[in-house]
Motif scaffolding. Structure first.
Motif, PDB file in Angstrom:
ATOM      1  N   ASP A  37      16.302 -11.682  -3.317  1.00 35.61           N
ATOM      2  CA  ASP A  37      17.263 -10.775  -3.937  1.00 35.61           C
ATOM      3  C   ASP A  37      16.589  -9.680  -4.750  1.00 35.61           C
ATOM      4  N   THR A  92      20.606 -12.311  -0.554  1.00 36.27           N
ATOM      5  CA  THR A  92      20.852 -13.696  -0.122  1.00 36.27           C
ATOM      6  C   THR A  92      22.290 -13.896   0.333  1.00 36.27           C
ATOM      7  N   GLU A  93      23.221 -13.384  -0.449  1.00 37.76           N
ATOM      8  CA  GLU A  93      24.639 -13.576  -0.121  1.00 37.76           C
ATOM      9  C   GLU A  93      24.999 -12.947   1.216  1.00 37.76           C
ATOM     10  N   LYS A  96      22.577 -14.917   4.231  1.00 37.38           N
ATOM     11  CA  LYS A  96      22.597 -16.375   4.378  1.00 37.38           C
ATOM     12  C   LYS A  96      23.504 -16.857   5.514  1.00 37.38           C
TER      13      LYS A  96
END
Length: 256
Positions: free
Chosen positions: A237, A205-206, A209
């Motif tokens: 994740d 996700t990090e 995104k």
């Protein structure tokens, strides 16, 4: 009045054929095809011409289709070649390969190091089928040691066809230009309905995104895509969740 050879040659009626191609006037001033075949004076020059490349491209498709046609259900896993053994994304790749194999799915990667190697390793250690589709690059040294069924390609577009044709979906780990190329090609194929029931799952996700925020905040806002195009990918994740989504979304029939 007699017609000279020059006039006869330049007449539209004096067309010369080279297979399916018809040549007239100045275009017809070419040696016969048999001369190219039988005259050995030209050495290896033909192997560097476009007609020869077409045959080489054809042979890559034939080799790929023939090798992978009986592979069975499979998932293509993409990610950076620069992920180091023991790193977060390498370990994630191992988990993805293992979980896919435990679900009865073959694992297809680009056959290189990093996250690709990790997914192949996870597949082998789980007793699954590990496939690597390599590509000639100046900075990579062939298929990784965890590839059990490997094919090396000269041409990116042939290789990418194999990634899509013989997979039920994509799992994409963080990566660079090559990973982004494969991701957006898959999204384009689904968006344009060239393939159906083809899930695409991003892990991290990090990492992903900011890219998806740009897609929503720029592409969608500028009208470059439709709102439904945002549903082309899943973002997770957990490797187990990624595999679960692949299995659920690819349950229907898919064609290419």
């Amino acid at each position: 009045m007699a017609i000279s050879d020059e006039e006869r040659f330049n007449s539209p009626a004096s067309a010369k054929r080279r297979g399916p191609v018809e040549l007239r006037r100045g275009q017809a001033r070419v040696p016969q095809s048999d001369r190219f075949l039988l005259d050995t004076a030209d050495g290896t020059s033909f192997t560097h011409t476009d007609p020869w490349r077409v045959l080489r491209i054809q042979s890559e498709f034939v080799e790929g289709f023939g090798t992978l046609s009986e592979l069975g259900p499979a998932v293509s896993v993409f990610g950076s070649a620069r992920s180091l053994p023991g790193s977060r994304w390498y370990q994630t790749g191992e988990a993805v390969g293992r979980l896919l194999s435990e679900a009865g799915l073959a694992v297809i990667t680009g056959g290189g190091p990093g996250s690709m190697e990790a997914a192949n390793k996870g597949a082998v250690e789980a007793g699954g089928v590990s496939v690597g589709l390599g590509i000639e690059l100046p900075f990579e040294t062939g298929l990784n040691d965890w590839v059990d069924l490997g094919i090396n390609f000269r041409y990116f577009f042939v290789r990418k066809t194999m990634f899509v044709k013989y997979a039920q979906g994509f799992i994409v780990l963080p990566g660079g230009f090559g990973t982004l190329d494969e991701l957006f090609e898959a999204m384009t194929l689904v968006q344009t309905q060239k393939v159906t029931s083809f899930p695409i799952v991003l892990i991290g996700t990090e990492f992903w995104k900011p890219l998806l925020d740009w897609v929503r905040g720029t592409l969608l806002e500028e009208g470059m895509i439709s709102a439904k195009d945002l549903d082309l990918v899943h973002l997770v994740d957990d490797p187990a969740e990624a595999v679960k989504l692949i299995i659920a979304d690819s349950a229907g029939h898919r064609s290419l």
